[in-house]
Design a protein around this motif. Sequence first.
Motif, PDB file in Angstrom:
ATOM      1  N   ARG A  61      31.829  60.640  26.417  1.00 34.37           N
ATOM      2  CA  ARG A  61      32.663  60.766  27.583  1.00 34.37           C
ATOM      3  C   ARG A  61      32.995  62.293  27.551  1.00 34.37           C
ATOM      4  NH1 ARG A  61      35.848  55.471  28.952  1.00 34.37           N
ATOM      5  NH2 ARG A  61      34.545  54.040  28.298  1.00 34.37           N
ATOM      6  N   LEU A  62      33.623  62.840  26.609  1.00 39.18           N
ATOM      7  CA  LEU A  62      34.048  64.253  26.646  1.00 39.18           C
ATOM      8  C   LEU A  62      32.924  65.202  26.854  1.00 39.18           C
ATOM      9  CD1 LEU A  62      36.627  63.900  23.763  1.00 39.18           C
ATOM     10  CD2 LEU A  62      37.055  64.271  26.185  1.00 39.18           C
ATOM     11  N   CYS A  63      31.834  65.070  26.379  1.00 45.59           N
ATOM     12  CA  CYS A  63      30.723  66.107  26.485  1.00 45.59           C
ATOM     13  C   CYS A  63      30.279  65.822  28.169  1.00 45.59           C
ATOM     14  CB  CYS A  63      29.571  65.497  25.588  1.00 45.59           C
ATOM     15  SG  CYS A  63      29.612  66.378  24.033  1.00 45.59           S
ATOM     16  N   SER A  64      29.993  64.538  28.589  1.00 46.14           N
ATOM     17  CA  SER A  64      29.741  64.311  29.819  1.00 46.14           C
ATOM     18  C   SER A  64      30.798  65.045  31.066  1.00 46.14           C
ATOM     19  CB  SER A  64      29.709  63.002  30.369  1.00 46.14           C
ATOM     20  OG  SER A  64      28.784  62.266  29.485  1.00 46.14           O
ATOM     21  N   TYR A  65      32.009  65.081  30.499  1.00 47.92           N
ATOM     22  CA  TYR A  65      32.872  65.693  31.405  1.00 47.92           C
ATOM     23  C   TYR A  65      32.785  67.309  31.256  1.00 47.92           C
ATOM     24  CZ  TYR A  65      37.490  67.825  32.294  1.00 47.92           C
ATOM     25  OH  TYR A  65      38.437  68.692  33.128  1.00 47.92           O
ATOM     26  N   PHE A  66      32.490  67.827  30.146  1.00 44.72           N
ATOM     27  CA  PHE A  66      32.560  69.226  30.185  1.00 44.72           C
ATOM     28  C   PHE A  66      31.221  69.915  30.637  1.00 44.72           C
ATOM     29  CE2 PHE A  66      36.159  68.960  26.873  1.00 44.72           C
ATOM     30  CZ  PHE A  66      36.708  69.822  27.333  1.00 44.72           C
ATOM     31  N   ILE A  67      30.211  69.150  30.543  1.00 46.69           N
ATOM     32  CA  ILE A  67      28.994  69.541  31.274  1.00 46.69           C
ATOM     33  C   ILE A  67      28.824  69.258  32.896  1.00 46.69           C
ATOM     34  CG2 ILE A  67      27.742  69.503  28.965  1.00 46.69           C
ATOM     35  CD1 ILE A  67      26.129  66.922  30.107  1.00 46.69           C
ATOM     36  N   LYS A  68      30.061  68.515  33.240  1.00 43.29           N
ATOM     37  CA  LYS A  68      30.108  68.247  34.482  1.00 43.29           C
ATOM     38  C   LYS A  68      28.781  67.379  35.070  1.00 43.29           C
ATOM     39  CE  LYS A  68      33.046  72.216  35.641  1.00 43.29           C
ATOM     40  NZ  LYS A  68      33.338  73.333  36.634  1.00 43.29           N
ATOM     41  N   ASP A  69      28.587  66.282  34.145  1.00 42.11           N
ATOM     42  CA  ASP A  69      27.614  65.247  34.673  1.00 42.11           C
ATOM     43  C   ASP A  69      28.295  64.191  35.602  1.00 42.11           C
ATOM     44  OD1 ASP A  69      25.838  63.199  34.782  1.00 42.11           O
ATOM     45  OD2 ASP A  69      25.132  63.758  32.792  1.00 42.11           O
ATOM     46  N   GLN A  70      28.198  64.492  36.901  1.00 44.87           N
ATOM     47  CA  GLN A  70      28.963  63.552  37.925  1.00 44.87           C
ATOM     48  C   GLN A  70      28.631  62.218  37.739  1.00 44.87           C
ATOM     49  OE1 GLN A  70      31.292  64.549  40.068  1.00 44.87           O
ATOM     50  NE2 GLN A  70      31.078  66.783  40.521  1.00 44.87           N
ATOM     51  N   LYS A  71      27.462  61.830  37.655  1.00 45.34           N
ATOM     52  CA  LYS A  71      26.915  60.511  37.700  1.00 45.34           C
ATOM     53  C   LYS A  71      27.665  59.640  36.667  1.00 45.34           C
ATOM     54  CE  LYS A  71      22.561  60.296  40.163  1.00 45.34           C
ATOM     55  NZ  LYS A  71      21.464  60.230  40.137  1.00 45.34           N
ATOM     56  N   ARG A  72      27.623  60.179  35.334  1.00 39.49           N
ATOM     57  CA  ARG A  72      28.120  59.620  34.105  1.00 39.49           C
ATOM     58  C   ARG A  72      29.564  59.603  34.116  1.00 39.49           C
ATOM     59  NH1 ARG A  72      24.099  62.508  30.312  1.00 39.49           N
ATOM     60  NH2 ARG A  72      22.275  60.960  30.356  1.00 39.49           N
ATOM     61  N   CYS A  73      30.328  60.791  34.490  1.00 36.40           N
ATOM     62  CA  CYS A  73      31.793  60.821  34.863  1.00 36.40           C
ATOM     63  C   CYS A  73      32.156  59.728  35.942  1.00 36.40           C
ATOM     64  CB  CYS A  73      32.070  62.176  35.364  1.00 36.40           C
ATOM     65  SG  CYS A  73      32.133  63.342  33.907  1.00 36.40           S
ATOM     66  N   GLU A  74      31.371  59.564  36.790  1.00 38.16           N
ATOM     67  CA  GLU A  74      32.034  58.498  37.722  1.00 38.16           C
ATOM     68  C   GLU A  74      31.889  57.089  37.080  1.00 38.16           C
ATOM     69  OE1 GLU A  74      29.508  58.789  41.450  1.00 38.16           O
ATOM     70  OE2 GLU A  74      30.428  60.691  41.796  1.00 38.16           O
ATOM     71  N   LYS A  75      30.895  56.783  36.547  1.00 37.99           N
ATOM     72  CA  LYS A  75      30.636  55.575  35.429  1.00 37.99           C
ATOM     73  C   LYS A  75      31.778  55.223  34.731  1.00 37.99           C
ATOM     74  CE  LYS A  75      27.501  53.744  31.874  1.00 37.99           C
ATOM     75  NZ  LYS A  75      26.436  54.073  31.107  1.00 37.99           N
ATOM     76  N   PHE A  76      32.454  56.520  34.061  1.00 38.03           N
ATOM     77  CA  PHE A  76      33.475  56.360  32.919  1.00 38.03           C
ATOM     78  C   PHE A  76      34.897  56.529  33.880  1.00 38.03           C
ATOM     79  CE2 PHE A  76      30.307  58.141  30.141  1.00 38.03           C
ATOM     80  CZ  PHE A  76      29.928  56.953  29.597  1.00 38.03           C
ATOM     81  N   GLY A  77      34.998  56.619  35.182  1.00 40.36           N
ATOM     82  CA  GLY A  77      35.971  56.863  36.054  1.00 40.36           C
ATOM     83  C   GLY A  77      36.775  58.233  35.574  1.00 40.36           C
ATOM     84  N   ILE A  78      35.933  59.231  35.465  1.00 37.32           N
ATOM     85  CA  ILE A  78      36.577  60.645  35.169  1.00 37.32           C
ATOM     86  C   ILE A  78      36.208  61.369  36.192  1.00 37.32           C
ATOM     87  CG2 ILE A  78      36.094  62.571  33.721  1.00 37.32           C
ATOM     88  CD1 ILE A  78      35.495  60.747  31.374  1.00 37.32           C
TER      89      ILE A  78
END
Length: 222
Positions: A61-78
Amino acid sequence: MTHKTPHIITEGGVQYHLGEFRNNEIQYDFEKMLIYLDAKGKLLFGEKFKIHREDRPILYRLCSYFIKDQKRCEKFGIDVDKGILLSGPVGCGKTSLMKLLRYIVPHQRPYEMVPCRNITFSFNHLGYKTIEEFGNTSFFCFDDLGVEPPGRFYGKDCNVMGEVLLSRYDLYLNTKRKIKTHATTNLNARELEERYGNRVRSRMRELFNLVAFDKQSKDKRV
């Protein structure tokens, strides 16, 4: 390394490829990111540092946030525009991860790690200029939020970190969401509200994405 290849990082003479450049964008590889984080962690914290298997989901989750992976972040509610509030039990590795993760995105503006107790000590010595100093446009990660000592200057009590967070919330609203504020805490939402009050707690919801370790996470310092 240039900003055109931020996914290729050299540490100690070794080149780490965190992904591949395809179709005009970087395709990050989580397993390769973990290899780099493990190596960088050992450089920063010593040979005993390791990435624990049970921490992989939170790291994903944190890596997805830092690299700004929009799709994965949306999936995690980030929300990638907000900061991270990383919560969990004492010793689970929150501070180490926040110190470490900024290195996977060398092309992004770095944030400074600051213990909350240091901010309160500064306030007790220098007064309200401390709140101005940390309520500015710099990027910070406030470490150990909620367990700092009380603020007191010339006989007047002040909830120092509460005031800092309110200042940073105002900046966040008025700078088109460019100001990033991160924090680590051992406290849960109810305890944070007790510590800072409902007004600050509601602002924190708008400032931060809450990412939480499991309550049963073991103390990695022992």
